[in-house]
Design a protein around this motif. Structure first.
Motif, PDB file in Angstrom:
ATOM      1  N   GLU A  14       0.809  -1.213   0.000  1.00 42.85           N
ATOM      2  CA  GLU A  14       0.000   0.000   0.000  1.00 42.85           C
ATOM      3  C   GLU A  14       0.847   1.270   0.000  1.00 42.85           C
ATOM      4  O   GLU A  14       0.599   2.205  -0.764  1.00 42.85           O
ATOM      5  CB  GLU A  14      -0.926  -0.004   1.223  1.00 42.85           C
ATOM      6  CG  GLU A  14      -1.869   1.169   1.293  1.00 42.85           C
ATOM      7  CD  GLU A  14      -3.198   0.902   0.619  1.00 42.85           C
ATOM      8  OE1 GLU A  14      -3.928   1.869   0.367  1.00 42.85           O
ATOM      9  OE2 GLU A  14      -3.506  -0.276   0.351  1.00 42.85           O
ATOM     10  N   ALA A  15       1.852   1.334   0.861  1.00 41.59           N
ATOM     11  CA  ALA A  15       2.663   2.555   0.960  1.00 41.59           C
ATOM     12  C   ALA A  15       3.394   2.832  -0.350  1.00 41.59           C
ATOM     13  O   ALA A  15       3.450   3.981  -0.814  1.00 41.59           O
ATOM     14  CB  ALA A  15       3.666   2.428   2.112  1.00 41.59           C
ATOM     15  N   LEU A  16       3.942   1.795  -0.963  1.00 47.29           N
ATOM     16  CA  LEU A  16       4.634   1.955  -2.238  1.00 47.29           C
ATOM     17  C   LEU A  16       3.656   2.406  -3.322  1.00 47.29           C
ATOM     18  O   LEU A  16       3.967   3.289  -4.126  1.00 47.29           O
ATOM     19  CB  LEU A  16       5.296   0.635  -2.634  1.00 47.29           C
ATOM     20  CG  LEU A  16       6.114   0.610  -3.915  1.00 47.29           C
ATOM     21  CD1 LEU A  16       7.242   1.632  -3.871  1.00 47.29           C
ATOM     22  CD2 LEU A  16       6.683  -0.794  -4.155  1.00 47.29           C
ATOM     23  N   ALA A  17       2.483   1.819  -3.334  1.00 41.85           N
ATOM     24  CA  ALA A  17       1.478   2.177  -4.336  1.00 41.85           C
ATOM     25  C   ALA A  17       1.023   3.622  -4.174  1.00 41.85           C
ATOM     26  O   ALA A  17       0.831   4.334  -5.160  1.00 41.85           O
ATOM     27  CB  ALA A  17       0.281   1.236  -4.227  1.00 41.85           C
ATOM     28  N   LEU A  18       0.866   4.065  -2.954  1.00 44.26           N
ATOM     29  CA  LEU A  18       0.441   5.442  -2.719  1.00 44.26           C
ATOM     30  C   LEU A  18       1.514   6.434  -3.164  1.00 44.26           C
ATOM     31  O   LEU A  18       1.192   7.514  -3.676  1.00 44.26           O
ATOM     32  CB  LEU A  18       0.110   5.643  -1.243  1.00 44.26           C
ATOM     33  CG  LEU A  18      -1.182   4.955  -0.765  1.00 44.26           C
ATOM     34  CD1 LEU A  18      -1.303   5.055   0.754  1.00 44.26           C
ATOM     35  CD2 LEU A  18      -2.397   5.569  -1.440  1.00 44.26           C
ATOM     36  N   THR A  19       2.769   6.066  -2.986  1.00 44.73           N
ATOM     37  CA  THR A  19       3.857   6.919  -3.480  1.00 44.73           C
ATOM     38  C   THR A  19       3.804   7.028  -4.994  1.00 44.73           C
ATOM     39  O   THR A  19       3.940   8.118  -5.555  1.00 44.73           O
ATOM     40  CB  THR A  19       5.222   6.349  -3.043  1.00 44.73           C
ATOM     41  OG1 THR A  19       5.294   6.340  -1.616  1.00 44.73           O
ATOM     42  CG2 THR A  19       6.363   7.197  -3.590  1.00 44.73           C
ATOM     43  N   LEU A  20       3.587   5.912  -5.659  1.00 45.40           N
ATOM     44  CA  LEU A  20       3.474   5.924  -7.118  1.00 45.40           C
ATOM     45  C   LEU A  20       2.279   6.753  -7.568  1.00 45.40           C
ATOM     46  O   LEU A  20       2.368   7.529  -8.519  1.00 45.40           O
ATOM     47  CB  LEU A  20       3.338   4.494  -7.636  1.00 45.40           C
ATOM     48  CG  LEU A  20       4.590   3.637  -7.617  1.00 45.40           C
ATOM     49  CD1 LEU A  20       4.247   2.192  -7.942  1.00 45.40           C
ATOM     50  CD2 LEU A  20       5.619   4.162  -8.605  1.00 45.40           C
ATOM     51  N   GLN A  21       1.172   6.587  -6.880  1.00 42.11           N
ATOM     52  CA  GLN A  21      -0.023   7.344  -7.243  1.00 42.11           C
ATOM     53  C   GLN A  21       0.215   8.843  -7.086  1.00 42.11           C
ATOM     54  O   GLN A  21      -0.215   9.641  -7.918  1.00 42.11           O
ATOM     55  CB  GLN A  21      -1.204   6.904  -6.383  1.00 42.11           C
ATOM     56  CG  GLN A  21      -2.520   7.552  -6.803  1.00 42.11           C
ATOM     57  CD  GLN A  21      -3.670   7.161  -5.908  1.00 42.11           C
ATOM     58  OE1 GLN A  21      -3.536   7.134  -4.685  1.00 42.11           O
ATOM     59  NE2 GLN A  21      -4.806   6.829  -6.512  1.00 42.11           N
ATOM     60  N   GLN A  22       0.919   9.223  -6.034  1.00 43.63           N
ATOM     61  CA  GLN A  22       1.207  10.636  -5.805  1.00 43.63           C
ATOM     62  C   GLN A  22       2.131  11.188  -6.876  1.00 43.63           C
ATOM     63  O   GLN A  22       1.954  12.319  -7.342  1.00 43.63           O
ATOM     64  CB  GLN A  22       1.839  10.820  -4.426  1.00 43.63           C
ATOM     65  CG  GLN A  22       2.130  12.278  -4.074  1.00 43.63           C
ATOM     66  CD  GLN A  22       2.753  12.416  -2.702  1.00 43.63           C
ATOM     67  OE1 GLN A  22       3.404  11.502  -2.195  1.00 43.63           O
ATOM     68  NE2 GLN A  22       2.586  13.560  -2.084  1.00 43.63           N
ATOM     69  N   GLN A  23       3.106  10.401  -7.295  1.00 48.63           N
ATOM     70  CA  GLN A  23       4.092  10.860  -8.265  1.00 48.63           C
ATOM     71  C   GLN A  23       3.583  10.796  -9.706  1.00 48.63           C
ATOM     72  O   GLN A  23       3.871  11.684 -10.517  1.00 48.63           O
ATOM     73  CB  GLN A  23       5.373  10.013  -8.146  1.00 48.63           C
ATOM     74  CG  GLN A  23       6.094  10.153  -6.827  1.00 48.63           C
ATOM     75  CD  GLN A  23       6.797  11.483  -6.696  1.00 48.63           C
ATOM     76  OE1 GLN A  23       7.304  12.029  -7.666  1.00 48.63           O
ATOM     77  NE2 GLN A  23       6.830  12.025  -5.489  1.00 48.63           N
TER      78      GLN A  23
END
Length: 247
Positions: A14-23
């Motif tokens: 989840e944390a990695l995915a949220l970083t990707l979504q933000q970027q």
């Protein structure tokens, strides 16, 4: 709905995915929330809803999910597989035509991963060009410096441009790469600090960037089996080095 879907296999991503979504933006899929159908069935139903996919999963899982879905490289969505540790962004499907190769670079640059490209069109290009530049240089200035460094070598033999994170959004550098359809590989400054491979340290770069050099170490780090064939050459605020794959 965006052009990109981000598929998580496990909540731990989840944390990695949220970083990707933000970027990069994108729609997140959390298939474990739907217990009525399998993840493979859910992915098959969503497959054509996006032009691009980022799958945070093992490559074996991705291959099984894609079984029977791929039809044609000109129409299939681009698929990039990212391991859950965020180390490698692998262009798996529709690499050249569908844009997965470029997506792999975008994913890698967003989280500090290594882009993995296997299509012959890109993989057989033997040159990596490292670039360091002063703030505000133009695409024309960068082009002039790159052509000077390449000498008689052709720009279409360049696999990628490599620089540090401080220059990732430098407008002239980004424009140059877009104009010439070259992927931009962004390396973390900490990575370059750990491997400060320079033929001659620059006092200006050390003072302003905190590194002994940029173009040479970036090019060498980006090419794991490369040899420095053109040491740092500077022109009008742009420093360029060229590395060629060793046979």
């Amino acid at each position: 709905m965006t052009d990109c879907g981000i598929w998580l296999v496990r909540p731990e991503s989840e944390a990695l995915a949220l970083t990707l979504q933000q970027q990069l933006s994108g729609d997140l899929y959390r298939p474990w929330l739907d217990t009525a159908t399998t993840q493979k069935q859910q992915f098959a139903a969503a497959y054509r809803k996006h032009k691009q996919w980022i799958m945070i999963a093992a490559s074996g899982i991705a291959v099984r999910f894609l079984d029977g879905l791929a039809q044609d490289k000109h129409s299939d969505p681009a698929v990039v597989v990212l391991d859950e540790a965020g180390r490698y962004a692998v262009s798996l499907l529709a690499g050249h035509e569908g844009g997965a190769n470029r997506l792999a670079y975008r994913v890698a640059n967003a989280i500090g991963a290594v882009p993995v490209i296997t299509t012959a069109t890109e993989a057989l290009k033997p040159l990596v060009v490292g670039i360091g530049c002063r703030k505000g240089v133009t695409a024309g200035q960068i082009a002039a410096a790159v052509h000077q460094a390449l000498g008689g070598r052709q720009l279409n033999k360049v696999r990628e441009i490599a620089t540090i994170d401080l220059k990732a959004n430098e407008p002239g550098l980004v424009e140059f790469c877009e104009q010439h359809d070259l992927p931009l590989r962004v390396l973390a400054s900490a990575t370059v600090v750990a491997r400060p491979w320079v033929t001659k340290a620059s006092d200006w770069v050390q003072q302003n960037v905190g590194l002994p050099g940029v173009c040479e170490p970036c090019a060498l780090i980006a090419s794991t089996r490369g040899k420095l064939i053109v040491p740092k050459m500077a022109l009008n605020g742009v420093a360029v080095a060229v590395v060629e794959d060793a046979l």
